[in-house]
Design a protein around this motif. Sequence first.
Motif, short mmCIF file in Angstrom:
data_model
loop_
_atom_site.label_atom_id
_atom_site.label_comp_id
_atom_site.label_asym_id
_atom_site.label_seq_id
_atom_site.Cartn_x
_atom_site.Cartn_y
_atom_site.Cartn_z
N ARG A 57 3.96 -20.42 0.31
CA ARG A 57 2.63 -20.08 0.82
C ARG A 57 2.45 -18.56 0.84
N TRP A 58 3.49 -17.87 1.27
CA TRP A 58 3.41 -16.41 1.35
C TRP A 58 3.23 -15.81 -0.05
N LEU A 59 4.00 -16.35 -0.99
CA LEU A 59 3.89 -15.87 -2.37
C LEU A 59 2.48 -16.06 -2.91
N ALA A 60 1.96 -17.28 -2.68
CA ALA A 60 0.62 -17.59 -3.17
C ALA A 60 -0.40 -16.65 -2.53
N GLN A 94 -3.65 -10.03 -4.64
CA GLN A 94 -3.41 -9.12 -5.76
C GLN A 94 -2.47 -7.99 -5.38
N ASP A 95 -1.40 -8.40 -4.76
CA ASP A 95 -0.37 -7.48 -4.33
C ASP A 95 0.42 -7.04 -5.56
N ARG A 96 0.33 -5.75 -5.88
CA ARG A 96 0.94 -5.26 -7.12
C ARG A 96 2.43 -5.59 -7.20
N GLU A 97 3.13 -5.36 -6.10
CA GLU A 97 4.56 -5.60 -6.06
C GLU A 97 4.92 -7.01 -6.52
N ILE A 98 4.19 -7.97 -5.97
CA ILE A 98 4.50 -9.37 -6.26
C ILE A 98 3.94 -9.77 -7.64
N LEU A 99 2.76 -9.23 -7.97
CA LEU A 99 2.14 -9.59 -9.25
C LEU A 99 2.99 -9.14 -10.43
N TYR A 106 0.82 -1.21 0.00
CA TYR A 106 0.00 0.00 0.00
C TYR A 106 0.86 1.26 0.00
N SER A 107 1.86 1.30 0.82
CA SER A 107 2.68 2.50 0.89
C SER A 107 4.15 2.12 0.73
N ILE A 108 4.95 3.13 0.46
CA ILE A 108 6.38 2.91 0.28
C ILE A 108 6.99 2.33 1.55
N GLU A 109 6.48 2.75 2.71
CA GLU A 109 7.01 2.23 3.97
C GLU A 109 6.79 0.72 4.07
N GLU A 110 5.62 0.30 3.65
CA GLU A 110 5.31 -1.13 3.76
C GLU A 110 6.19 -1.94 2.83
N ILE A 111 6.41 -1.41 1.63
CA ILE A 111 7.26 -2.13 0.68
C ILE A 111 8.68 -2.23 1.24
N ILE A 112 9.15 -1.12 1.80
CA ILE A 112 10.51 -1.12 2.34
C ILE A 112 10.64 -2.10 3.50
N ALA A 113 9.67 -2.05 4.42
CA ALA A 113 9.73 -2.94 5.58
C ALA A 113 9.80 -4.39 5.11
N ARG A 114 8.99 -4.69 4.11
CA ARG A 114 8.95 -6.05 3.59
C ARG A 114 10.26 -6.43 2.92
N ASP A 115 10.76 -5.48 2.11
CA ASP A 115 12.00 -5.77 1.40
C ASP A 115 13.16 -6.00 2.34
N VAL A 116 13.22 -5.20 3.42
CA VAL A 116 14.31 -5.39 4.38
C VAL A 116 14.22 -6.79 4.97
N LEU A 117 13.01 -7.21 5.31
CA LEU A 117 12.84 -8.53 5.93
C LEU A 117 13.26 -9.65 4.97
#
Lengths: 212, 688
Positions: B207-210, B216-221, B68-79
């Motif tokens: 499982r997480w990917l699926a 319908q996560d844009r980043e992953i799609l 949803y937001s750049i913060e969320e993408i970053i948090a996820r990417d760091v993990l």
Amino acid sequence: MVQSVQLSASLEDYLEAIFCLFSEKGGIRAKDIARRLGVKAGSVTGALQALSEKKLIRYAPYEVITLTSEGLQKARQIVRRHEVLKEFFVEVLGVDEAIADEGACTLEHGIPKVIFERLTEFVETYKKDQVMTDTKKEASLADLKPGQKGTVLRLNPRGSITRRLADMGIGRGALIEVERVAPLGDPIDIKVRGYHLSLRKNEAAEIKLSVL
Amino acid sequence: MKQTRITVALAGNPNSGKTTLFNALTGARQHIGNYPGVTVEKKEGLRFYNGFEIKFVDLPGTYSLTAYSIEEIIARDVLVAEPPDLVVHVVDSSNLERNLYLTTQLMEMNTTLVLAFNMIDVARRQGHDMDLPKLSELLGCPIVPTVASRKKGIDRLLDTIIQTARHKADRPARPPLRYGKEIEQQLESIMRLIPDGHPLAEPYGRRWLALKLLEQDREILDRGWPEPMIQAVAQSVERIKKHVGDEPEIVIADRRYGVISGACQEAFRPSVESRHTASDAADAVLLHRLLGLPIFALLMYAVFALTFRLGDPLMGWIETAFEGLATATAGLWPPDAESPVKSLLVDGILGGVGGVVVFLPNILLLFLAIAIIEDSGYMARAAFLMDRVMHKIGLHGKSFIPMLIGFGCSIPAMMGTRILEDRRNRLTTLMIIPLMSCGARLPIYALLIPAFFAPCWHGLMMWLIYMIGIGLAIVCAWLLRKTLLRGQTVPFVMELPPYRVPTLRGVLLHMWQRGGLYLKKAGTVILAISIVLWAMTSYPKVGDEALAGLSEEQAGQVALRHSIAGRVGSALGPVLRPMGFDERIGTALIGALAAKEVFVAQLGIVYSMGQTDEESETLREKLRQDYTPLQGFCIMLFALISAPCIATVAVCRRESGTWTWALFQFAGLTALAYGITAVVYQVGRLLL
């Protein structure tokens, strides 16, 4: 017993017509009945004699026709049956009123008692539910006033915002209370899952609630 | 093999006290920077404890881990990209349900979790009775109660971190969250389609990917899946929509909340219904239908007064200090000697650095005020109060605050746009801030208005100038949102966090970190530009023989005309004419690039007045002789609209992340100023 009096379909129609005319005008003449049912005056006389024999009406040629107390009771039953059927067609099946009337006329005479009772019961509870949902009105969050609460029925999907709302805990069944509206009239402050969230009316309009 | 280094990522909702806990855990050993390419702060800190070196990475505060937001993408990417040994999820204990929502998502990412139930004191005071051991068992991870603001539970948290990290391998795998038959079926069919050894399958888990695909996560799609895969996902989405009647992402979110509610019901009893907290009582006044706005106006005035009233004497001291330093430096040379090195040191470097440092009190005070407003929870209220107005021009309620600060100084205002999360929103605000007439322009108005207008018009003229600025800002914001920065208006879904008393330490740290950034980064660029401008106004030198017999004032005039700035000013003459400016004004404007208030001093030099300020009657006299009131008005108009100073360009570059936006702003404002002033001058000349 009144219930034991068995009438033919056409006699039932006559009784029904008499009842309706009776409640409309009070005094009834044979020609009124003929006009109402669209039959010849001669056939009316025969039917009236038959009803009179069954002590359902008081009838003498050239006099005003009245219903006996048994006749009144019987007529009420018939009318009620007609109404229940018509209600079922209109309210539940959503049939046009005129057609429903016609259908009720055709079906009312042959319907077994058990089925009728069940049907009556069904229509009654259905109507009660309708009343319930009317008072427990569905409204959009934007229409709620401060202090009003409701549970979420659904979110109208509108892209990523819907997702966000779901993330923030506004999902089906969540309890929402409107706390206040901003001084300038837009965003609103709501309480959901124990915390305060503000959102614009624009977004709130997409959240449908069942108002408590 | 004994591991002594542990990397810990700190995750949590905004307003969960994550930053406070981070500060309590790491003390002053922090490193603050930006995540590459974005202006999201990246904070790291070290802690040595019981022979372990623990590195803490403070993830951006998020409510969820979607795209949803750049913060969320970053948090996820760091993990994913730099998987930490474990994740400490900071939970606001008084708001469990929503906070634990993030927990469910962290679990799905297969992280080793430790939950820090922060602000446990507030929760207990509000009557939340929690069975922590039970909850810990249900969620399958250790829970440590903490009160970060009073440094309680920190050691226990550190012990737990070390314990958990050491026995990570022994932990049984956590059973995944179940989403109900319909979703599970689709999940399985998507999981089967993910090819073995797919580059994404390894770091994220199938499982997480699926799940993300189904959400319908844009980043992953958008990660280049084969066409049949995309189609299969679309089919699954349709199927869920048909069976459950909602978008899968909503169903999944609902199920997560369902799991949390279940866990909470077993382990958590709100013993009193905590409806009317002190925070609610405060809101009853601060967000009151009638009182809310006046109180807000008063508070904003207080911020303004604090920043500029309290800051001005401090600025005076710094100025005096730099002047003293300049005199002392100049004293190293014999009194009459002309040395380029001396000039560079005194006028260029000290003048330049002084010009930057002089704003520091303002900036620090302003950031102090902002830190208090932010940490107390009032910032969200300010946005709540002003959103209706800001929404009209396509901005967010929070944009109001930096814009207001812009009336004082554009530099802290531009830095203040950091409170805006959405990039488009932030850029728009950044672009229009210079149109809020800043304090440095005031001397120009103060000089020119009395020179050209009768006293009864003074107030009105001043008001008019400010209003023109505001009007233009509104138009520009609207235009930008319609063109370059077009996009969905940012939905306003914002938490109104409970009010909290800010901690002194937190507020000061906040202030210092931001103020330091200004000094470090903007300082270097501004310094460089100051030196360039100094050179432009000083070189080439006039030969001594040309100056012979001239008074000091006249000599200054000749020298300025001879310099690059003077020549550029002259060369610009024809270009400036449509606005009603002559080359003298042109020259003064070049100098004003460094800072708008320099305009007055430069005009003084051009008119051989020696030292002048805005109170100078003789300068006004001269101006009255040479220019019409219309020209006077046009000068003010140009000063209002054109970029306030070169420092704003540097700060804009820093805050926007690219030179493109900084130069666009500079060019745009200059063009706008030129166009409007020229039109006003030409139309005015026809009418008057």
